[in-house]
Design an enzyme around this catalytic site. Structure first.
Site, PDB file in Angstrom:
ATOM      1  N   GLY A   1       0.838  -1.193   0.000  1.00  0.00           N
ATOM      2  CA  GLY A   1       0.000   0.000   0.000  1.00  0.00           C
ATOM      3  C   GLY A   1       0.872   1.242   0.000  1.00  0.00           C
ATOM      4  O   GLY A   1       1.991   1.228   0.515  1.00  0.00           O
ATOM      5  N   CYS A   2       0.358   2.324  -0.577  1.00  0.00           N
ATOM      6  CA  CYS A   2       1.166   3.528  -0.777  1.00  0.00           C
ATOM      7  C   CYS A   2       1.640   4.125   0.543  1.00  0.00           C
ATOM      8  O   CYS A   2       2.805   4.470   0.713  1.00  0.00           O
ATOM      9  CB  CYS A   2       0.388   4.552  -1.594  1.00  0.00           C
ATOM     10  SG  CYS A   2      -1.261   4.905  -0.968  1.00  0.00           S
TER      11      CYS A   2
END
Lengths: 273, 273, 273, 273
Positions: free
Chosen positions: B153-154
């Site tokens: 995930g970012c």
């Protein structure tokens, strides 16, 4: 009211508010730049509402036609005029840090951090005792009776309002305070800088003065009154691509469990009294 | 390489990178929207560089002409295709959360927080054991040999890279981690929402999913490997008026004093090995 | 005053103005969305100032407790209520295009261009004769006596105020008008769209409806009154990464030479009378 | 290649391009500010890619280790070095206006409008005859054989590419050209100014040098070659809240009717030959 520093962002923001107030008359505008022009020449949104001429800040002119002088000026300006003005019975509000602290030690801790002060000594430390900190949500009564008010730093008031209720209720560990601040560019004023150059600031978020910003020191001094003893605040401000407004996200270690409803009560009572 | 989900911001970002790579050929682009058009019809900056037609995602088409399928799709898409693809000897990279975790418990903690999953069960939990977490700075060797990679995930990768070195060196209390995240709007993708409506987002910074964002759970799972035991992460993400980029300001209680030089070494060794 | 369409950007902008007016009382707020909530629940800046409940738009409720109903609604809403309201002696102001034109031909030219009208026929063409165009700088006297006012389109009023004085003084060729418009995103309202998605609009300026925007038609109808005969307006609007405000840069072929001072006089007299 | 003016926005943009070119080697970087530092110290995105030291611009250093010197400097810098460099057989490209014109009259018309030149005389007018205008879409062959290239102004190239095909095909009246320009702030460079101060530029669009910008003069000189005789360009530039990019909306009176298909052909042939 006389405004010293009328041509900056703080000055015009103040003037906008005062013009709407039914019991206040703005009598003169002083500044160091754009003098001799109408205020509405360079702030066209007040054309027809405030077309007063901006005058040069001449020492003998300061306080001449007002019961109250507001200094929307950098640090170390108001302290040059305050003693004389107070002697003449003229009230003073300062938007910089000269009168935010009630004792010299606190001021000196702030002054050591504020780049524009550079640790130089206060010019009238005796006045600190009588000065009142200008956050009406916390010190409304003291402000009412005050002759000399030091208005808070922009980040400082934000974290004080956020944390004072929790500290007063002993909800959080007073050494565990962490504040992550996000500010718009107007807080840095009209002064040009690389940090507020559009090409640099757009699409960027930049931390600065990490754990070393003078408003962290200022807030720690004020919050101490609510915690009962010294507090520890780690404050990291960030410049963001917005103009107005400040958001402080505050973190602290809980010292006891509390229900959401009780927490709500602490905050609504705390802020109001 | 075949790309599934080629028309989203993640898909086009990936394609931009792959087109520059001398040893990779993009063989087909699949998607659910804008099918039948050239990619360059709606992303004009790749005109003349990638004028492939975007095809509908038909189950039998997935994996047809590629050694590797990359899913730039929402959660719960890659898990529908991964078992068959792997059986056919085709490698799989997923940009969503389906294969970021090596055991089902960890996935379930993530799934409980991820709104788009809503706690529904994993479709092929057996594959979790063989999946590798796609952060090359931390798991370069494992990724080299992997058939199934779950890209991070970012926000999660940001806080992992920031905190893993300090945890591995036992510099900080593993329960005291606080992450204040600031993200651009592209992280929310092409999907329209009030939060990414220009009139609402400009001049605003908005905290959301306070201490409840699924990337906080994801990072906690990964950071545990470096800390030796479970870590506590309080994560508050903020939506900001920027498009690209993420900034995470991370705070933790030091468990021992360390010089600036030693800290620098911990970070440069930590990130590189 | 009753507001229909109170929850849109137009509605709240109107309410902000009306709340400050000493002689106006806002009596009820109607809308299609967010009904049953307080207005201040979703526009927190009016908390403590306007905490009225937003009611569903029920036909029998429209006009019930007001001398004036303002429609901050899309095209073709006010025309459904105006005949009945006027019969009951209630004044009507419309923010959409239903009553901006004094004859049906002009309305039909506008309706042919306005995507949301799609050329459908006007429901009460008889009322067009008595409706007044709501630009006080141009039609102050007519508005004073009016029962039915059609407020102007956002781009239309901008180009009318810019060009009417020059046309009235026969300074410019009436067929040579070119308007290059730049608008913020609030003009497109709260409705989500790709064009106002933050990731798409930031760092972009986009022309749209080139020489085909309905406000060009609207302005041409109004400017004709000042030019004496039909005018030609080429209007190209651009969406820009700002929220509020419109700038129209207007170009025209001069039909005679004029000094700067005389031009200034034309504009100041023109705008004021 | 040697770059003079390596630390500005033009310089770094040029370096980014040159570093990717397989047949070009950047041999030295000269500048007036930030000398003695690595380029990557203040442009961290080229760290590991271009870690060259920025050197002071010493006259004898200019051209020392290169076949080509590119001046990404203000007006009136390249003209100080070009004669000597060309004599030594070193090619020159200038990003400012010193060599954009092939005769002195044209230069003087430009120089009269360019504030930074202030009408001062050209230092080497003889070289203007041999200089080539650096727009490859229009002058590819001439550029191939040139020793001295004057690259176009940012607005000028935009309007030239937009209008040259129509003028060459005699589609439009050559005296009727109107250009409405919108630029990002990077065009104004790194130099701080009120116009590019974030607090002033955000949420604002500002016309400047109305019908008096030097790039309008420059484009008129170039477009004359396509129109066959002098053209009239009314150019109004606007500063917008974007960083990169320029949009010019161009208007002209048609001199004959033309189908959409034929117009398309004119533009695609015009731009390509």
């Amino acid at each position: 009211v006389q405004i010293v520093g009328a041509t900056g962002y703080g000055g015009i923001g103040l003037i906008e508010q005062l013009l709407r107030h039914p019991a206040i008359t703005v009598t003169s505008l002083l500044a160091k730049s754009d003098t001799g022009k109408l205020l509405s020449d360079f702030f066209p949104h007040v054309r027809g509402i405030c077309d007063m001429v901006v005058e040069e800040v001449e020492p003998q002119r300061v306080g001449e036609d007002a019961d109250l002088v507001v200094f929307a000026t950098p640090d170390r300006v108001a302290m040059q005029y305050a003693p004389t003005l107070l002697e003449r019975g003229i009230k003073v509000i300062d938007y910089a840090g000269d009168f935010r602290f009630s004792d010299l030690d606190a001021y000196n801790r702030y002054a050591a951090r504020q780049p524009s002060v550079g640790g130089r000594p206060h010019l009238c430390p005796d006045l600190l005792k009588q000065s009142v900190y200008g956050v009406p949500e916390l010190f409304r009564e003291e402000i009412r009776g005050a002759d000399l008010v030091g208005n808070p730093g922009c980040f400082a008031i934000t974290m004080e309002l956020a944390l004072a209720p929790a500290l007063q209720a002993h909800l959080v560990e007073r050494q565990s305070l962490i504040v992550d601040g996000k500010t718009g560019t107007s807080g840095a004023g009209k002064k040009l800088s690389v940090a507020t150059h559009f090409s640099e600031q757009a699409e960027n978020i930049t931390p600065y003065r990490v754990a070393a910003h003078q408003h962290g020191v200022e807030a720690a001094e004020v919050l101490m009154r609510y915690a009962g003893s010294r507090v520890g605040v780690t404050f990291v401000p960030h410049q963001t691509p917005t103009v107005r407004g400040i958001l402080c996200t505050c973190y602290a270690q809980l010292s006891k469990t509390i229900s959401g409803k009780d927490l709500y009560d602490v905050y609504f009572e705390g802020v109001r009294s």
